[in-house]
Design a protein around this motif. Structure first.
Motif, PDB file in Angstrom:
ATOM      1  N   UNK A 280      53.911  46.311  29.747  1.00  0.00           N
ATOM      2  CA  UNK A 280      52.654  47.023  29.540  1.00  0.00           C
ATOM      3  C   UNK A 280      51.722  46.928  30.746  1.00  0.00           C
ATOM      4  N   UNK A 281      52.139  46.214  31.812  1.00  0.00           N
ATOM      5  CA  UNK A 281      51.255  45.964  32.949  1.00  0.00           C
ATOM      6  C   UNK A 281      51.482  46.966  34.082  1.00  0.00           C
ATOM      7  N   UNK A 282      50.421  47.235  34.822  1.00  0.00           N
ATOM      8  CA  UNK A 282      50.487  48.069  36.029  1.00  0.00           C
ATOM      9  C   UNK A 282      50.894  47.164  37.189  1.00  0.00           C
ATOM     10  N   UNK A 283      51.980  47.520  37.866  1.00  0.00           N
ATOM     11  CA  UNK A 283      52.552  46.628  38.882  1.00  0.00           C
ATOM     12  C   UNK A 283      52.828  47.407  40.167  1.00  0.00           C
ATOM     13  N   UNK A 284      52.431  46.818  41.291  1.00  0.00           N
ATOM     14  CA  UNK A 284      52.728  47.383  42.599  1.00  0.00           C
ATOM     15  C   UNK A 284      53.297  46.289  43.497  1.00  0.00           C
ATOM     16  N   UNK A 285      54.001  46.685  44.553  1.00  0.00           N
ATOM     17  CA  UNK A 285      54.486  45.740  45.565  1.00  0.00           C
ATOM     18  C   UNK A 285      53.698  45.955  46.845  1.00  0.00           C
ATOM     19  N   UNK A 286      53.343  44.857  47.485  1.00  0.00           N
ATOM     20  CA  UNK A 286      52.498  44.918  48.681  1.00  0.00           C
ATOM     21  C   UNK A 286      53.278  45.079  49.972  1.00  0.00           C
ATOM     22  N   UNK A 287      54.616  45.126  49.899  1.00  0.00           N
ATOM     23  CA  UNK A 287      55.497  45.285  51.060  1.00  0.00           C
ATOM     24  C   UNK A 287      55.633  43.976  51.841  1.00  0.00           C
ATOM     25  N   UNK A 288      54.519  43.284  52.084  1.00  0.00           N
ATOM     26  CA  UNK A 288      54.544  42.057  52.861  1.00  0.00           C
ATOM     27  C   UNK A 288      53.435  41.141  52.377  1.00  0.00           C
ATOM     28  N   UNK A 289      53.689  39.840  52.366  1.00  0.00           N
ATOM     29  CA  UNK A 289      52.684  38.863  51.942  1.00  0.00           C
ATOM     30  C   UNK A 289      51.432  38.967  52.787  1.00  0.00           C
ATOM     31  N   UNK A 320      49.177  31.726  54.189  1.00  0.00           N
ATOM     32  CA  UNK A 320      48.994  33.169  54.310  1.00  0.00           C
ATOM     33  C   UNK A 320      48.455  33.754  53.017  1.00  0.00           C
ATOM     34  N   UNK A 321      49.034  33.345  51.891  1.00  0.00           N
ATOM     35  CA  UNK A 321      48.578  33.867  50.603  1.00  0.00           C
ATOM     36  C   UNK A 321      47.109  33.523  50.370  1.00  0.00           C
ATOM     37  N   UNK A 322      46.713  32.300  50.669  1.00  0.00           N
ATOM     38  CA  UNK A 322      45.315  31.907  50.480  1.00  0.00           C
ATOM     39  C   UNK A 322      44.387  32.760  51.336  1.00  0.00           C
ATOM     40  N   UNK A 323      44.811  33.031  52.553  1.00  0.00           N
ATOM     41  CA  UNK A 323      43.990  33.865  53.440  1.00  0.00           C
ATOM     42  C   UNK A 323      43.887  35.292  52.908  1.00  0.00           C
ATOM     43  N   UNK A 324      44.988  35.829  52.398  1.00  0.00           N
ATOM     44  CA  UNK A 324      44.966  37.199  51.888  1.00  0.00           C
ATOM     45  C   UNK A 324      44.134  37.300  50.609  1.00  0.00           C
ATOM     46  N   UNK A 325      44.197  36.283  49.767  1.00  0.00           N
ATOM     47  CA  UNK A 325      43.366  36.272  48.567  1.00  0.00           C
ATOM     48  C   UNK A 325      41.887  36.256  48.955  1.00  0.00           C
ATOM     49  N   UNK A 326      41.577  35.471  49.979  1.00  0.00           N
ATOM     50  CA  UNK A 326      40.195  35.433  50.458  1.00  0.00           C
ATOM     51  C   UNK A 326      39.702  36.795  50.913  1.00  0.00           C
ATOM     52  N   UNK A 327      40.583  37.578  51.532  1.00  0.00           N
ATOM     53  CA  UNK A 327      40.205  38.924  51.964  1.00  0.00           C
ATOM     54  C   UNK A 327      39.894  39.816  50.758  1.00  0.00           C
TER      55      UNK A 327
END
Length: 377
Positions: A280-289, A320-327
């Motif tokens: 039931x969820x909307x899902x996308x892929x970001x291509x790269x972390x 990297x994930x933490x930095x992207x979440x911050x963005x």
């Protein structure tokens, strides 16, 4: 020179001449596409290339040393390269060298104005060439995807099924995914079977195409091709996403209902694995972390739910994930993360599974019998 503006113009003009200047300053390097590559700032022939100079494109003249350079010598522009390679680190001497190289004389102010006009001409020409090349790549990437066929009944569907992703059980195949029997692969020098995925902008523009080369195993099943990198992107992708699953919603991502959560995976397989458990969820892929923080997302979205992987604490992937979440948070989005479960029976509650696809493959009963992973606020 007479101020910052003059030096900035010299920097720009040197950068525009990177194609002729880089081989002169680093004669032991090699041309590789739009880059000049060598071993290091010392330019010693080693057969390894960790020092890269951009010869064209939006970052023309910029360089970076990926080989552990000394502080202050790990990146810069062409004036910095002149300073280090020709002038012993002396910036004043580098500016004087650059003025001589560019034909600029302090006694002839007109020479500086001509140099400034040359900067503008070259910049305008380069930008036009860049935009034309960018559009060419987009058109090529879109053509590659359009030439594919829908997934049902293809080796690409068999590949996903081998990863425990059952499109028949889901009831439909993602429209962004297609299959082509022959797609050129530079590493192998051959044309190989490939799952191709459309990378879309929020405005509906087909930005690029993601390629997953696959191969048939001796037992008849399909898996990723035996390549050092069986997954590559063709064309622009920054800001774009692969639309994997619409969930209970309809229409494009840009028009989702207010407060609809958007689940974001790094890759296709993890995203579709979560769709198997949460259809039931909307899902996308970001291509790269490293591109999650730049995703084009609708302002009316609810939470952005990152489909995480159990990478080791302190690893580059976690940083990297933490930095992207911050963005994303800096742009005003609410962000949550879900992870595959940890195993309380293992030391320090170590991860039972690296990612959601591994969880789906190795413990399908547990996957479908529980909510998708452990949530982190």
């Amino acid at each position: 020179m007479r101020g910052v503006t003059d030096v900035a113009t010299i920097c720009r003009l040197l950068n525009e001449r990177a194609r002729e200047l880089a081989p002169d300053l680093l004669p032991n390097g090699v041309r590789d596409g739009i880059h000049w590559k060598t071993s290091s700032m010392e330019d010693v022939p080693t057969g390894r290339y960790s020092f890269v100079v951009d010869l064209q494109g939006p970052k023309v003249g910029r360089w970076h040393d990926f080989g552990g350079a000394r502080p202050g010598e790990d990146d810069g522009d062409m004036l910095d390269l002149v300073r280090i390679r020709r002038c012993g680190g002396d910036m004043i001497a580098a500016i004087e060298w650059a003025k001589s190289y560019l034909g600029i004389s302090d006694r002839d102010r007109g020479s500086f104005e001509r140099a400034r006009q040359e900067v503008e001409r070259r910049t305008s020409q380069r930008e036009a060439e860049h935009q034309a090349e960018r559009q060419r790549k987009r058109d090529h990437a879109k053509g590659l995807w359009l030439g594919g066929v829908e997934l049902p009944g293809t080796p690409a569907e068999a590949y996903l099924h081998g990863r425990s992703i059952d499109l028949r059980a889901l009831g439909r195949a993602p429209g962004a995914l297609r299959f082509r029997a022959e797609v050129p692969n530079k590493e192998s020098g051959a044309r190989l079977p490939c799952m191709v995925a459309a990378i879309m902008g929020l405005d509906g523009t087909h930005m690029g195409t993601h390629r997953t080369w696959i191969t048939q195993r001796v037992d008849g099943s399909w898996g990723k091709a035996l390549l050092s990198d069986p997954k590559l992107t063709l064309g622009p992708s920054l800001g774009g996403f692969i639309p994997l699953w619409r969930g209970d919603g309809a229409g494009k991502l840009a028009t989702i209902a207010p407060d609809t959560d958007i689940y974001v995976s790094e890759g296709i397989e993890d995203g579709l694995s979560v769709a198997m458990g949460l259809p039931d969820k909307r899902i996308i892929a970001a291509v790269s972390l490293s591109k999650i923080g730049a995703l084009e997302l609708p302002e009316q979205a609810g939470s952005i739910v990152i489909i995480g992987q159990n990478d080791p604490y302190g690893s580059p992937a976690v940083d990297t994930l933490e930095a992207e979440i911050g963005k994303l948070q800096a742009r005003g989005f609410r962000v949550r993360i879900i992870y595959p479960p940890r195993d309380p029976q293992r030391p320090n509650g170590a991860p039972a599974f690296k990612d959601f696809n591994q969880w789906l493959c190795e413990d399908p009963d547990g996957f479908f019998g529980r909510s998708a992973g452990r949530a982190v606020a």
